[in-house]
Scaffold this active site. Structure first.
Site, PDB file in Angstrom:
ATOM      1  N   THR A 276      40.295  63.128  -1.070  1.00 55.58           N
ATOM      2  CA  THR A 276      41.562  63.846  -1.266  1.00 55.58           C
ATOM      3  C   THR A 276      41.551  64.616  -2.587  1.00 55.58           C
ATOM      4  O   THR A 276      42.310  65.563  -2.746  1.00 55.58           O
ATOM      5  CB  THR A 276      42.745  62.853  -1.295  1.00 55.58           C
ATOM      6  OG1 THR A 276      42.384  61.755  -2.138  1.00 55.58           O
ATOM      7  CG2 THR A 276      43.057  62.334   0.104  1.00 55.58           C
TER       8      THR A 276
ATOM      9  N   ASP B  25      36.319  60.556 -10.216  1.00 55.68           N
ATOM     10  CA  ASP B  25      35.450  59.592 -10.884  1.00 55.68           C
ATOM     11  C   ASP B  25      35.519  59.728 -12.405  1.00 55.68           C
ATOM     12  O   ASP B  25      35.566  58.735 -13.135  1.00 55.68           O
ATOM     13  CB  ASP B  25      33.997  59.766 -10.414  1.00 55.68           C
ATOM     14  CG  ASP B  25      33.867  59.681  -8.906  1.00 55.68           C
ATOM     15  OD1 ASP B  25      34.815  59.183  -8.269  1.00 55.68           O
ATOM     16  OD2 ASP B  25      32.835  60.109  -8.367  1.00 55.68           O
TER      17      ASP B  25
ATOM     18  N   GLY C 128      27.702  54.143  -5.175  1.00 54.16           N
ATOM     19  CA  GLY C 128      29.010  54.785  -5.006  1.00 54.16           C
ATOM     20  C   GLY C 128      30.044  54.253  -5.980  1.00 54.16           C
ATOM     21  O   GLY C 128      31.244  54.291  -5.715  1.00 54.16           O
TER      22      GLY C 128
ATOM     23  N   TYR D 115      28.757  65.883   1.937  1.00 50.37           N
ATOM     24  CA  TYR D 115      29.888  65.991   1.001  1.00 50.37           C
ATOM     25  C   TYR D 115      30.285  67.460   0.855  1.00 50.37           C
ATOM     26  O   TYR D 115      31.457  67.820   0.982  1.00 50.37           O
ATOM     27  CB  TYR D 115      29.506  65.402  -0.359  1.00 50.37           C
ATOM     28  CG  TYR D 115      30.665  65.328  -1.336  1.00 50.37           C
ATOM     29  CD1 TYR D 115      31.441  64.182  -1.432  1.00 50.37           C
ATOM     30  CD2 TYR D 115      30.994  66.423  -2.132  1.00 50.37           C
ATOM     31  CE1 TYR D 115      32.514  64.116  -2.314  1.00 50.37           C
ATOM     32  CE2 TYR D 115      32.065  66.367  -3.004  1.00 50.37           C
ATOM     33  CZ  TYR D 115      32.820  65.217  -3.105  1.00 50.37           C
ATOM     34  OH  TYR D 115      33.884  65.166  -3.975  1.00 50.37           O
TER      35      TYR D 115
HETATM   36  C1  GLA Z   1      32.777  61.099  -4.831  1.00 47.96           C
HETATM   37  C2  GLA Z   1      33.255  62.261  -5.688  1.00 47.96           C
HETATM   38  C3  GLA Z   1      34.763  62.180  -5.937  1.00 47.96           C
HETATM   39  C4  GLA Z   1      35.528  61.999  -4.633  1.00 47.96           C
HETATM   40  C5  GLA Z   1      34.919  60.871  -3.812  1.00 47.96           C
HETATM   41  C6  GLA Z   1      35.538  60.745  -2.445  1.00 47.96           C
HETATM   42  O1  GLA Z   1      32.934  59.890  -5.540  1.00 47.96           O
HETATM   43  O2  GLA Z   1      32.592  62.278  -6.917  1.00 47.96           O
HETATM   44  O3  GLA Z   1      35.200  63.325  -6.627  1.00 47.96           O
HETATM   45  O4  GLA Z   1      35.587  63.185  -3.917  1.00 47.96           O
HETATM   46  O5  GLA Z   1      33.522  61.033  -3.636  1.00 47.96           O
HETATM   47  O6  GLA Z   1      36.865  60.357  -2.552  1.00 47.96           O
END
Ligand code: GLA
Length: 400
Positions: free
Chosen positions: A39, A186, A138, A238
């Site tokens: 999002t 993040d 992740g 992605y």
């Molecule tokens: C990765 C990206 C974030 C976000 C997530 C999915 O962690 O770095 O910016 O888009 O995926 O929510």
């Protein structure tokens, strides 16, 4: 934080590599996201919390424009670069995705200079890093590395940057220098989270609220299950998810999918169909719009003091990631299925998807049985045992 991963050890590491005392020691954490997946780049809502696992940096400034980078976790010597030579085209230290951890801190120095925050020979520094954030899981080990670098330079050079500005510059480093089209979650999580809280973030204007998230007080535990797999298709997928969302927003004439209200979802989907937009893209839109709504639902429940009741919302979020956004995988689905079957209150994948980690909300008394059930299910399916540990909401980036 233990002695094995603390200021003493990292200071000794710095001394060994550079032969002098560091100017200071900084820490920046990894994160899990409670709810609000994919999002952030749709200008929507997210709700990460910082893990106790951190990337530490011991650092000193240099006045000759030379940047020296060393990692205690990665074999190889000191990477030496001239700050004025840093460029995204050359990929700096060989480019992050194109070859190496050093592109992340180098990219941060580049971003600080590009923004005019660092000038002249400023930005020269010696840094030594050590991290306990699992990589490839992740859990934002890259963001932790970026944010600890920016936080250290901010202090060493007296730049006066706010945590949110640091996050933006680190995202810029990752997008433009390393070449990963990530959103802002993040870096914001690593820079801005506080102990005992989840961070409710509006990714459009970076408005934030620290939401108390005291699991122990309610007899709950949030488990992180690192599947220890990372599927190759993740990176391209992605970017393609992001492109599909942006195309759908353009077709609908809105700035970002965040601007499609939950109540207007069906009408928006009908409009997209009328415009000839494919079914997969329409499912992506449905994920983003319903996921923003789920973040709001989680907030409402937490504000009402009913953490236990967020479980089904988390599980619904997983189904949406799996079916509509199509970013889950066998291992992540197995965590959710086996965890819920063993009595978890809710579970979902967390982060970008295609492997990495899931989170599982459990009553404290069930934590062991649920962990065991997930591990057994992994064994039965022929997967390596996952790594399971509790997510304790911890502090964002700081000087130690
Ligand atoms: C990765 C990206 C974030 C976000 C997530 C999915 O962690 O770095 O910016 O888009 O995926 O929510």
């Amino acid at each position: 934080m233990t002695d094995e991963h603390g200021p003493g050890r990292i200071t000794a590491g710095f001394r060994e590599v550079y032969g002098s005392e560091p100017g200071g020691v900084w820490a920046a954490p990894g994160r899990v996201n409670l709810i609000g997946e994919h999002t952030d780049y749709n200008d929507g809502f997210v709700m990460p919390l910082a893990l106790p696992h951190t990337c530490l940096a011991a650092a000193s400034p240099r006045t000759d424009g030379v940047l020296r980078l060393h990692s205690g976790d990665v074999p190889g010597g000191v990477v030496e670069l001239r700050v004025e030579d840093l460029s995204p085209v050359a990929g700096g230290a060989g480019g992050g995705d194109r070859g190496g951890w050093a592109a992340y801190p180098a990219g941060v120095v580049w971003a600080l200079r590009e923004a005019g925050v660092l000038t002249g020979a400023d930005g020269g520094a010696e840094l030594h890093f050590e991290s306990t954030v699992p990589t490839g899981a992740g859990l934002s080990s890259s963001a932790a590395l970026e944010v600890v670098t920016a936080t250290a330079l901010n202090d060493l050079y007296g730049l006066g940057l706010t945590p949110a500005r640091i996050a933006r510059l680190c995202q810029r480093a990752e997008n433009a220098f390393v070449g990963v089209p990530c959103g802002i979650m993040d870096q914001m999580a690593s820079a801005c989270c506080t102990e005992g809280h989840a961070l409710f973030l509006d990714a459009r204007d970076l408005a934030q609220r620290q939401v108390p998230f005291d699991l122990a007080a309610e007899g709950l535990r949030l488990l992180v299950v690192d599947t220890r797999v990372k599927h190759e298709l993740g990176d391209g997928a992605y970017a393609s998810r992001r492109a599909a969302c942006e195309a759908a927003a353009r077709a609908l004439g809105v700035r970002a999918l965040r601007d499609v209200p939950f109540e207007g979802l069906e009408a928006a989907l009908a409009e997209l169909e009328r415009l000839g937009c494919d079914a997969a893209t329409r499912r992506r839109v449905r994920h983003v719009v319903t996921e923003d709504r789920r973040v709001e639902e989680v907030i409402e429940r937490l504000d009402a003091g009913d953490t236990r009741s967020i479980g089904p919302v988390l599980t619904a979020g997983h189904a949406s990631c799996r079916d509509d956004f199509e970013i889950s995988c066998e291992e992540l689905d197995l965590v959710v299925e086996s965890g819920c079957a063993a009595g978890a209150l809710g579970a979902r994948m967390t982060g970008g998807g295609f492997g990495g980690s899931a989170i599982v909300l459990v009553a404290e008394g069930d934590a062991e049985a649920v962990s065991k059930a997930v591990t057994v299910a992994f064994g039965a399916a022929g997967h390596r045992p996952p790594r399971i540990f509790p997510a304790v909401p911890s502090s964002g980036a700081r000087r130690l």
